[in-house]
Design an enzyme around this catalytic site. Structure first.
Site, PDB file in Angstrom:
ATOM      1  N   ARG A 152      -0.949  -8.697  13.828  1.00  0.00           N
ATOM      2  CA  ARG A 152      -1.428  -7.910  12.702  1.00  0.00           C
ATOM      3  C   ARG A 152      -2.134  -8.632  11.775  1.00  0.00           C
ATOM      4  O   ARG A 152      -3.231  -7.919  11.398  1.00  0.00           O
ATOM      5  CB  ARG A 152      -0.222  -7.141  12.176  1.00  0.00           C
ATOM      6  N   ARG A 185      -9.770   0.477   8.510  1.00  0.00           N
ATOM      7  CA  ARG A 185      -9.300  -0.655   8.937  1.00  0.00           C
ATOM      8  C   ARG A 185     -10.486  -1.456   9.780  1.00  0.00           C
ATOM      9  O   ARG A 185     -10.230  -2.740  10.012  1.00  0.00           O
ATOM     10  CB  ARG A 185      -8.035  -0.677   9.834  1.00  0.00           C
ATOM     11  N   LYS A 240       0.798  -1.087  -0.068  1.00  0.00           N
ATOM     12  CA  LYS A 240       0.122   0.059  -0.070  1.00  0.00           C
ATOM     13  C   LYS A 240       0.733   1.073   0.088  1.00  0.00           C
ATOM     14  O   LYS A 240       0.528   2.141  -0.673  1.00  0.00           O
ATOM     15  CB  LYS A 240      -0.945   0.039   1.152  1.00  0.00           C
ATOM     16  N   ARG A 254      11.401  -5.464   5.125  1.00  0.00           N
ATOM     17  CA  ARG A 254      11.275  -4.102   5.008  1.00  0.00           C
ATOM     18  C   ARG A 254      12.059  -3.053   5.553  1.00  0.00           C
ATOM     19  O   ARG A 254      12.249  -3.245   6.691  1.00  0.00           O
ATOM     20  CB  ARG A 254       9.779  -3.912   5.186  1.00  0.00           C
ATOM     21  N   ARG A 290      11.148  -0.836  11.163  1.00  0.00           N
ATOM     22  CA  ARG A 290      10.012  -0.827  12.287  1.00  0.00           C
ATOM     23  C   ARG A 290       9.997  -1.722  13.389  1.00  0.00           C
ATOM     24  O   ARG A 290      10.385  -2.902  12.958  1.00  0.00           O
ATOM     25  CB  ARG A 290       8.755  -0.725  11.467  1.00  0.00           C
TER      26      ARG A 290
HETATM   27  P1  ADP Z   1       1.235  -1.668   7.371  1.00  0.00           P
HETATM   28  O1  ADP Z   1       1.816  -0.764   6.189  1.00  0.00           O
HETATM   29  O2  ADP Z   1       2.209  -2.765   7.807  1.00  0.00           O
HETATM   30  O3  ADP Z   1      -0.223  -2.158   7.111  1.00  0.00           O
HETATM   31  P2  ADP Z   1       0.827   0.640   9.065  1.00  0.00           P
HETATM   32  O4  ADP Z   1       1.954   1.478   9.012  1.00  0.00           O
HETATM   33  O5  ADP Z   1      -0.588   1.100   8.091  1.00  0.00           O
HETATM   34  O6  ADP Z   1       1.179  -0.875   8.781  1.00  0.00           O
HETATM   35  O7  ADP Z   1       0.193   0.388  10.476  1.00  0.00           O
HETATM   36  C1  ADP Z   1       0.890   0.276  11.505  1.00  0.00           C
HETATM   37  C2  ADP Z   1       0.143   0.352  12.877  1.00  0.00           C
HETATM   38  O8  ADP Z   1      -0.621   1.389  13.118  1.00  0.00           O
HETATM   39  C3  ADP Z   1      -0.840  -0.802  12.868  1.00  0.00           C
HETATM   40  O9  ADP Z   1      -0.633  -2.360  13.242  1.00  0.00           O
HETATM   41  C4  ADP Z   1      -1.827  -0.397  14.006  1.00  0.00           C
HETATM   42  O10 ADP Z   1      -1.397  -0.493  15.266  1.00  0.00           O
HETATM   43  C5  ADP Z   1      -1.900   1.232  13.606  1.00  0.00           C
HETATM   44  N1  ADP Z   1      -2.755   1.611  12.568  1.00  0.00           N
HETATM   45  C6  ADP Z   1      -2.480   2.061  11.473  1.00  0.00           C
HETATM   46  N2  ADP Z   1      -3.837   2.454  10.659  1.00  0.00           N
HETATM   47  C7  ADP Z   1      -4.534   2.220  11.558  1.00  0.00           C
HETATM   48  C8  ADP Z   1      -6.096   2.401  11.472  1.00  0.00           C
HETATM   49  N3  ADP Z   1      -6.743   3.014  10.497  1.00  0.00           N
HETATM   50  N4  ADP Z   1      -6.823   1.858  12.515  1.00  0.00           N
HETATM   51  C9  ADP Z   1      -6.017   1.400  13.622  1.00  0.00           C
HETATM   52  N5  ADP Z   1      -5.022   1.249  14.075  1.00  0.00           N
HETATM   53  C10 ADP Z   1      -4.030   1.575  13.006  1.00  0.00           C
HETATM   54  P1  ADP Z   2       2.184  -1.930   3.331  1.00  0.00           P
HETATM   55  O1  ADP Z   2       2.110  -0.134   3.131  1.00  0.00           O
HETATM   56  O2  ADP Z   2       1.042  -2.396   2.605  1.00  0.00           O
HETATM   57  O3  ADP Z   2       2.476  -2.373   4.651  1.00  0.00           O
HETATM   58  P2  ADP Z   2       4.675  -1.689   1.732  1.00  0.00           P
HETATM   59  O4  ADP Z   2       4.446  -0.582   0.580  1.00  0.00           O
HETATM   60  O5  ADP Z   2       5.519  -0.898   2.943  1.00  0.00           O
HETATM   61  O6  ADP Z   2       3.389  -2.348   2.182  1.00  0.00           O
HETATM   62  O7  ADP Z   2       5.657  -2.732   1.239  1.00  0.00           O
HETATM   63  C1  ADP Z   2       5.964  -3.809   2.083  1.00  0.00           C
HETATM   64  C2  ADP Z   2       7.517  -4.442   1.641  1.00  0.00           C
HETATM   65  O8  ADP Z   2       7.404  -5.006   0.405  1.00  0.00           O
HETATM   66  C3  ADP Z   2       8.414  -3.104   1.351  1.00  0.00           C
HETATM   67  O9  ADP Z   2       9.736  -3.729   1.829  1.00  0.00           O
HETATM   68  C4  ADP Z   2       8.562  -3.128  -0.001  1.00  0.00           C
HETATM   69  O10 ADP Z   2       9.551  -2.499  -0.476  1.00  0.00           O
HETATM   70  C5  ADP Z   2       8.136  -4.470  -0.676  1.00  0.00           C
HETATM   71  N1  ADP Z   2       7.151  -4.589  -1.943  1.00  0.00           N
HETATM   72  C6  ADP Z   2       6.067  -3.689  -2.086  1.00  0.00           C
HETATM   73  N2  ADP Z   2       5.636  -4.019  -3.012  1.00  0.00           N
HETATM   74  C7  ADP Z   2       6.267  -4.933  -3.725  1.00  0.00           C
HETATM   75  C8  ADP Z   2       5.987  -5.663  -4.750  1.00  0.00           C
HETATM   76  N3  ADP Z   2       5.014  -5.459  -5.869  1.00  0.00           N
HETATM   77  N4  ADP Z   2       6.995  -6.760  -5.246  1.00  0.00           N
HETATM   78  C9  ADP Z   2       7.851  -6.968  -4.493  1.00  0.00           C
HETATM   79  N5  ADP Z   2       8.105  -6.417  -3.228  1.00  0.00           N
HETATM   80  C10 ADP Z   2       7.330  -5.561  -2.813  1.00  0.00           C
END
Ligand code: ADP
Ligand code: ADP
Ligand code: ZN
Length: 223
Positions: A172, A88, A15, A127, A161
């Protein structure tokens, strides 16, 4: 033409990576509740302290807090918004619907990024991000060109992270399946859902999202 889209998918689906591309290519504003919460915790505010522990465990922060964060940002317009990691829960989805209605905005599409759980473990454990500009990297699929130096801004402040470990990821993922995955049906029923293959390489995923955007405009205007 403004576009408002949600990027929906489990942790590690890509994302943030795709949101950054859309900011660059389309001038959209990225609203990442994860980034906002991390900023809050590092600023040491009361709210920040409260959420830090919850985030590190991998649980969801309360709806009230994240809805408040989004509400503050919605006035900042531009070419539209990418909601990254929000909503979420169903309560958050209802609240967003209401906020958009109040501000006269339309939700164009909900991009569902489909990735299997096995790939997510590799995505999350590999990541790292630039602490200065936010660029997202991966040990295997997107390493920096020079080890330890950000390609975009040259910073050496590359970070992992606290919640990007296999243990927190389990929580998660459970949170995702229990509380977030019902949004897939919710937005399908509203005619907004656009599934994309998140396992494809990054550029192919971007192409799939680009293909959804003009179409979503037709859905929104009913033409
Ligand atoms: P990821 O990129 O791995 O999906 P995020 O950076 O979006 O993770 O979120 C990291 C953490 O922040 C989540 O595990 C949760 O604890 C909190 N968080 C983020 N967005 C939300 C949301 N919309 N509602 C509740 N908690 C959230
Ligand atoms: P999210 O925000 O959904 O948690 P991220 O964009 O942070 O996901 O991506 C998670 C990890 O996967 C990062 O290390 C990123 O560089 C890698 N990644 C993202 N998209 C792809 C893809 N299409 N193929 C391979 N690796 C990816
Ligand atoms: Zn950087």
């Amino acid at each position: 033409m403004t576009i408002n889209i949600i990027l929906l998918g489990p942790p590690g689906a890509g994302k943030g990576t795709q949101a950054r591309k859309l900011v660059e290519d389309r001038g959209l504003v990225q609203l990442s509740t994860g980034d906002m919460l991390r900023a809050a915790r590092s600023s040491g505010t009361e709210m920040g302290k409260r959420v830090a522990e919850v985030m590190d465990r991998g649980q969801l922060v309360t709806d009230e807090i994240v809805i408040g964060l989004i509400r503050e940002k919605l006035s900042e317009g531009g070419n539209g918004f990418i909601f990254d990691g929000f909503p979420r829960t169903l309560a958050q989805a209802d609240a967003l619907g209401q906020l958009l209605e109040e501000t006269g905005m339309v939700l164009d599409a909900v991009v569902e990024m489909q990735v299997d759980d096995e790939a997510l473990v590799r995505r999350i454990t590999g990541r790292y991000t630039c602490g200065n500009c936010g660029e997202v990297y991966h040990d295997d699929t997107k390493p920096t060109k020079v080890a330890g130096v950000c390609d975009v801004c040259g910073s050496t402040d590359l970070r992992r992270r606290a919640d990007d470990n296999e243990h927190s990821l389990k929580t998660r993922l459970l949170e995702y399946y229990k509380k977030t995955s019902p949004l897939i049906g919710y937005y399908y029923a509203k005619g907004k859902l656009a599934p994309v293959d998140g396992l494809a390489d990054m550029d192919r995923v971007s192409d799939q999202i680009a293909a959804v955007l003009p179409l979503s405009r037709e859905i929104a205007t009913g033409t």
